[in-house]
Write an enzyme that holds these catalytic residues in place. Sequence first.
Site, mmCIF file in Angstrom:
data_model
loop_
_atom_site.group_PDB
_atom_site.id
_atom_site.type_symbol
_atom_site.label_atom_id
_atom_site.label_comp_id
_atom_site.label_asym_id
_atom_site.label_seq_id
_atom_site.Cartn_x
_atom_site.Cartn_y
_atom_site.Cartn_z
ATOM 1 N N LYS A 206 39.849 44.095 7.108
ATOM 2 C CA LYS A 206 40.012 43.345 8.356
ATOM 3 C C LYS A 206 39.735 41.860 8.108
ATOM 4 O O LYS A 206 38.616 41.467 7.816
ATOM 5 C CB LYS A 206 39.047 43.834 9.437
ATOM 6 C CG LYS A 206 39.314 43.172 10.782
ATOM 7 C CD LYS A 206 38.196 43.340 11.793
ATOM 8 C CE LYS A 206 37.150 42.264 11.720
ATOM 9 N NZ LYS A 206 37.608 40.909 12.094
ATOM 10 N N THR A 260 24.515 36.078 8.065
ATOM 11 C CA THR A 260 23.356 36.949 7.870
ATOM 12 C C THR A 260 23.101 37.784 9.122
ATOM 13 O O THR A 260 22.781 38.969 9.035
ATOM 14 C CB THR A 260 22.120 36.103 7.520
ATOM 15 O OG1 THR A 260 22.329 35.531 6.216
ATOM 16 C CG2 THR A 260 20.857 36.937 7.483
ATOM 17 N N GLY A 263 25.508 40.543 9.157
ATOM 18 C CA GLY A 263 25.177 41.389 8.005
ATOM 19 C C GLY A 263 24.029 42.338 8.323
ATOM 20 O O GLY A 263 24.048 43.513 7.948
ATOM 21 N N GLU A 280 27.631 39.913 1.493
ATOM 22 C CA GLU A 280 27.575 38.513 1.046
ATOM 23 C C GLU A 280 27.324 37.685 2.291
ATOM 24 O O GLU A 280 28.215 37.501 3.114
ATOM 25 C CB GLU A 280 28.897 38.105 0.387
ATOM 26 C CG GLU A 280 29.202 38.850 -0.896
ATOM 27 C CD GLU A 280 28.265 38.486 -2.037
ATOM 28 O OE1 GLU A 280 27.663 37.398 -1.993
ATOM 29 O OE2 GLU A 280 28.137 39.296 -2.967
#
Lengths: 500, 289
Positions: A206, A260, A263, A280
Amino acid sequence: MSDTETKEVPYKPTSPNSKLDFESVWEYAPAPQTSDFVEVKDRYDLFIGGKFVKPSKGRYFKSTNPATAEEVTEFAEATQKDVDKAVKAARKAFEGEWSKISAKERGKYIYRIARMLQERAREFAVLESMDGGKPIRESRDVDIPLVAAYFFYYAGWADKLEYAFPGKKPKPLGVCGQIIPWNFPLLMLAWKIAPALACGNTVVLKPAETTSLTALKFAELVQDCGLPEGVVNIVTGAGQTGAEIVNHKDIDKIAFTGSTQVGKIIQKSLAGTDKKYTLELGGKGALVIFEDAPIDQAVEGIINAIYFNQGHVCCAGSRLLVQEGVADKVIQKLKDRLETLVVGDPLDKNTDIGAINSKEQFETINKYLELGVEEGADIYQSKCDIPENGYFIRPTLFTNVSQSNRVVQEEIFGPVLTVQTFRTADEGIEKANNTPYGLASGVWTDKGSKIFQMGSKMRSGVIWANTYNKFDPTSPFGGYKESGVGREGGLHGLAAYTKI
Amino acid sequence: MSDKRIDVKKTYKMYMGGDFPRSESGRTYKVYDSEKNLLANACQGSRKDFRDAVKIARGAFDGWSSRSAYNRGQILYRIAEMLEDRRDQFMKELGPIGFKTSEAEADINASIDRLIYYAGWADKYQQVFGSINPVASSHFNFSLLEPTGVVAAFAPEKSPLLGLVSIIVPIIVGGNTCVILASEDHPLPAISFAEVLNSSDVPGGVVNILTGFRKELSEHFSTHMDVNAMIYTDTLPQEMKKSIDENASLNVKRIIKKPIEDWYSEEAQSPYFLTNFQETKTTWHPVGF
């Protein structure tokens, strides 16, 4: 020479006007890159099982050119049903045709992709700049050549995997769900897809909702390469579509590049499952400049570290730590250099800094600019002209900041640099390491032994010594601490796509 | 007057920073042998104990991680020497909790061998897993492994010595420091192993061993913001596993989970086990005149 003597030496740049002055000494003639040769459809569907298919709910969303705020095209919004269809196609390909192809032949497909990308490099570069706002100079000279290089590099690993993992017989993981960000749309696609295919996996990828265009062009290229149906599937959409991928039960691995904050949400969503993941995430890279550094090169390095790609770089060097004795000099040179940066039309070959990727990001950066001032920092922005339409921000630096300021601690993801000073190497290290991030750092000094000492003390996945923002497919990249888990690139990047 | 000698029983405390303190909470729990006889009162470690241990482990990190690979290998080998020398002590630890003599011997042998296996890797893993990367631009580019930091670990419940050693050694060989929760039912061999560590040359704080309850401590282990990685190798209840994984996302902790049933097996020792606790650091430097 003592400190005071250094300061008394007048600053003498080599230009006729004592400074590089684009107002009265030189000016650039416009050098627009033509875009009439690229074809952009009014609307793009999802790419599932080797075909472009309409989204099940029939919803589309607009994509704008951030440099003009005008609509470029429309992308389909993939819902749960579409993601499921894509995963099924990927599973079928994984268990069927793709697994029957020998590693040697599998590699050839990836080589084909690399070659075809090179052939169409100019077209991809223009599209990348139109859709995302990055300067054509960067998409042409950095992004697209690297994209091809990543496919070339990983193509060659396909039939050599047992050499990458001593003592092991690596096997593919299965179906990989991959979610990529908007700052390097095609490059991040290459980072994800190339190693996944080399190891024999199939993928559902995506792209970011603001920058899906080159991924769908890539899907056309996949068709042209004759890659078996379902090996690469591309679904477009926003966060909800991404969540459908993360939470899908028949996906074996999640690869995510992004903030982050997101994540952490993904890591949490994967709790209790046995899915593998690589993350990442963000960064707040420190640039440590010592007194013995080659100052002009360091200034060039700083410019490249923070203003490359409008600062939309997770590993951007956004915190300058300069040793006290040269601080005034470095800051003055930086300010002078800022004035020479050309901000404007991404498709102009002279442009150094293009458009901020989206209205949303434009607002986020502006909020941080206000916040920095509220926190008591001194703001400096270049005085350059910027276009009236579209989303542009002048290159900015904050001086007089402290370590606890939010503009120092938080990732801004824009052309904003904070400047702090330090006296001893230990203080420099302490400040460099004092954020939750650990993605990349830079160090400038003339002394080799100092580079190695600093390099080993700074807690980040990449250390750029006397350089910054360099990438290569053979070179592993990834973060310490809250900057992520796992590496991409090099043979370390392969490990994330194999069972060993 | 009888000649019968009353033997001196050892008080089992915890192991933190090279010392053997009791739990700050003052709590203990009863530990039994396989016949349900009381063996000892083990410390019931608390959240505060854990936090103290993490602080100590963080403090020891710089020193330990900057030791040379050769030195770390020597120290690991020294632990093996100490363990070899104290075989009898561990025969006495393992016997009462259900190990037959031959089993206990095999367990101790395997533990010593495991120490030596990883001691040998100390100055080799960097060569095998690091790399020089041939980038296309004019730069010298190389990748080294560096320890992740402070690692929290659940020692295997059913293998109180070999399992414990097999968890600790791959963590510390690469320069990490750790806080380990010993087997809940059989915590005593872990504390005796701490005596081995303490008489070897492992600096205080590199390995910290707590005793106590997983159920009580798992949340604290997984939510601590200064812990970089956590490992468990037992099959945990789904609820606990999920909550540990979820908490890890607070600071992007590396979670290493690999169910291992048989600690004698091939999969129980591997250099890849060691690299789980390593970060790859890539350095770029321009090349030219």
